[in-house]
Design a protein around this motif. Structure first.
Motif, PDB file in Angstrom:
ATOM      1  N   GLY A 177       0.846  -1.184   0.000  1.00 30.16           N
ATOM      2  CA  GLY A 177       0.000   0.000   0.000  1.00 30.16           C
ATOM      3  C   GLY A 177       0.877   1.228   0.000  1.00 30.16           C
ATOM      4  O   GLY A 177       0.651   2.184   0.732  1.00 30.16           O
ATOM      5  N   SER A 178       1.888   1.193  -0.846  1.00 30.32           N
ATOM      6  CA  SER A 178       3.008   2.149  -0.788  1.00 30.32           C
ATOM      7  C   SER A 178       2.647   3.576  -1.140  1.00 30.32           C
ATOM      8  O   SER A 178       3.292   4.510  -0.671  1.00 30.32           O
ATOM      9  CB  SER A 178       4.128   1.691  -1.728  1.00 30.32           C
ATOM     10  OG  SER A 178       3.682   1.707  -3.079  1.00 30.32           O
ATOM     11  N   GLY A 179       1.629   3.768  -1.997  1.00 27.88           N
ATOM     12  CA  GLY A 179       1.442   5.107  -2.520  1.00 27.88           C
ATOM     13  C   GLY A 179       2.699   5.532  -3.257  1.00 27.88           C
ATOM     14  O   GLY A 179       3.243   4.788  -4.074  1.00 27.88           O
TER      15      GLY A 179
ATOM     16  N   ASP B  82       1.273  -1.383  -4.703  1.00 27.93           N
ATOM     17  CA  ASP B  82       0.100  -0.537  -4.530  1.00 27.93           C
ATOM     18  C   ASP B  82      -0.944  -0.897  -5.587  1.00 27.93           C
ATOM     19  O   ASP B  82      -0.582  -1.302  -6.698  1.00 27.93           O
ATOM     20  CB  ASP B  82       0.491   0.938  -4.664  1.00 27.93           C
ATOM     21  CG  ASP B  82      -0.561   1.884  -4.109  1.00 27.93           C
ATOM     22  OD1 ASP B  82      -0.527   2.154  -2.893  1.00 27.93           O
ATOM     23  OD2 ASP B  82      -1.435   2.320  -4.885  1.00 27.93           O
TER      24      ASP B  82
ATOM     25  N   CYS C 178       1.898  -3.917  -8.969  1.00 27.45           N
ATOM     26  CA  CYS C 178       0.548  -3.416  -8.731  1.00 27.45           C
ATOM     27  C   CYS C 178      -0.338  -4.555  -8.226  1.00 27.45           C
ATOM     28  O   CYS C 178      -0.350  -5.643  -8.808  1.00 27.45           O
ATOM     29  CB  CYS C 178      -0.023  -2.824 -10.016  1.00 27.45           C
ATOM     30  SG  CYS C 178      -1.643  -2.054  -9.818  1.00 27.45           S
TER      31      CYS C 178
ATOM     32  N   SER D 137       3.604  -0.642   5.972  1.00 28.60           N
ATOM     33  CA  SER D 137       2.292  -0.192   5.493  1.00 28.60           C
ATOM     34  C   SER D 137       1.948   1.126   6.169  1.00 28.60           C
ATOM     35  O   SER D 137       1.684   1.162   7.372  1.00 28.60           O
ATOM     36  CB  SER D 137       1.203  -1.235   5.809  1.00 28.60           C
ATOM     37  OG  SER D 137       1.445  -2.450   5.128  1.00 28.60           O
TER      38      SER D 137
ATOM     39  N   SER E 201      -2.436   2.708   4.898  1.00 27.78           N
ATOM     40  CA  SER E 201      -2.960   1.914   3.783  1.00 27.78           C
ATOM     41  C   SER E 201      -3.710   0.662   4.219  1.00 27.78           C
ATOM     42  O   SER E 201      -4.646   0.241   3.530  1.00 27.78           O
ATOM     43  CB  SER E 201      -1.816   1.514   2.835  1.00 27.78           C
ATOM     44  OG  SER E 201      -0.815   0.776   3.527  1.00 27.78           O
TER      45      SER E 201
END
Length: 229
Positions: free
Chosen positions: A55-57, A79, A100, A118, A121
């Motif tokens: 959920g790295s952004g 992400d 992804c 995380s 996220s």
């Protein structure tokens, strides 16, 4: 627990707010997002570790970890939003490996990572139970999962305070910081409603992990967690 069918709406909003994401996040966390990332990661990531930023952004958690260990890390950003992954050059001056996908179906081998990070996220997982199992699976036997996120206080008085902030104050701050796009951050309250209280989250992690360190700030409305396999 998790977003379930609400996930699609949240992802659509996240895609829209990419231009103002970091700026607004800093404002609505009352400027403590950087502090919380540092507190959570320091001492838990070592030089040479292989890291999955789940959920790295843009990769803020990984960037924080890299600074702490003089950039001696192998990082993979993960992400569900390709546009987020395409904008990681705002933080890194080198090419970072990325993939992804979602928390519930991680395309990596068992026991592959020294640590999973995380940041803000996990709350957006479709199924929290499945997400926890997947993060446990990809960690090495002595691995750890470092989580920074909103907290949901166990005490009714503090929970009311955090709820009031998210519903009434946050939208105003987000509007000031991000303009019209900032208003989209109102969906954050929807994710918070589906998020377990702090003790419940800790107990869910302990179903899979051997030990959990759970630190709170802002009346329990911010959490820094380390779950050890």
């Amino acid at each position: 627990m998790g977003l379930g069918s609400y996930w699609g709406e949240v992802i659509d909003v996240l895609r829209e707010i990419i231009p103002v994401y970091d700026k607004v996040n800093s404002f609505i966390s009352l400027g403590k997002d950087v502090e919380h990332r540092n507190r959570a990661i320091k001492g838990r990531v070592k030089k040479g570790d292989k890291i999955l930023d789940a959920g790295s952004g843009f990769g803020n958690m990984s960037k924080t970890a890299a600074k702490i260990v003089d950039n001696d890390l192998k990082i993979i950003l993960y992400d569900p939003l390709v546009p987020m992954l395409k904008n990681t050059d705002r933080l890194f001056d080198r090419k970072i490996d990325s993939a992804c996908g979602v928390f519930e179906h991680v395309p990596f081998q068992d026991k592959e990572f020294d640590a999973v990070l995380s940041g803000y996220s996990l709350r957006d997982a479709i199924s929290l139970k499945t997400a926890i199992s997947e993060m446990h699976r990809v960690l090495k036997e002595d691995g750890k999962w470092v989580i920074v996120d909103l907290g949901k206080p166990d005490e009714p008085f503090f929970r009311f305070g955090v709820t009031f902030y998210l519903r009434m104050i946050l939208p105003v701050i987000a509007l000031i910081a991000g303009g019209r796009l900032g208003l989209k951050f109102g969906t954050l309250y929807g994710t918070y409603k589906l998020w377990p209280q702090n003790k419940k989250l800790e107990s869910m992690l302990l179903e899979k992990f051997s030990r959990v360190e759970f630190e709170k700030d802002l009346m329990g409305g911010a959490i820094m967690v380390a779950a050890y396999k």
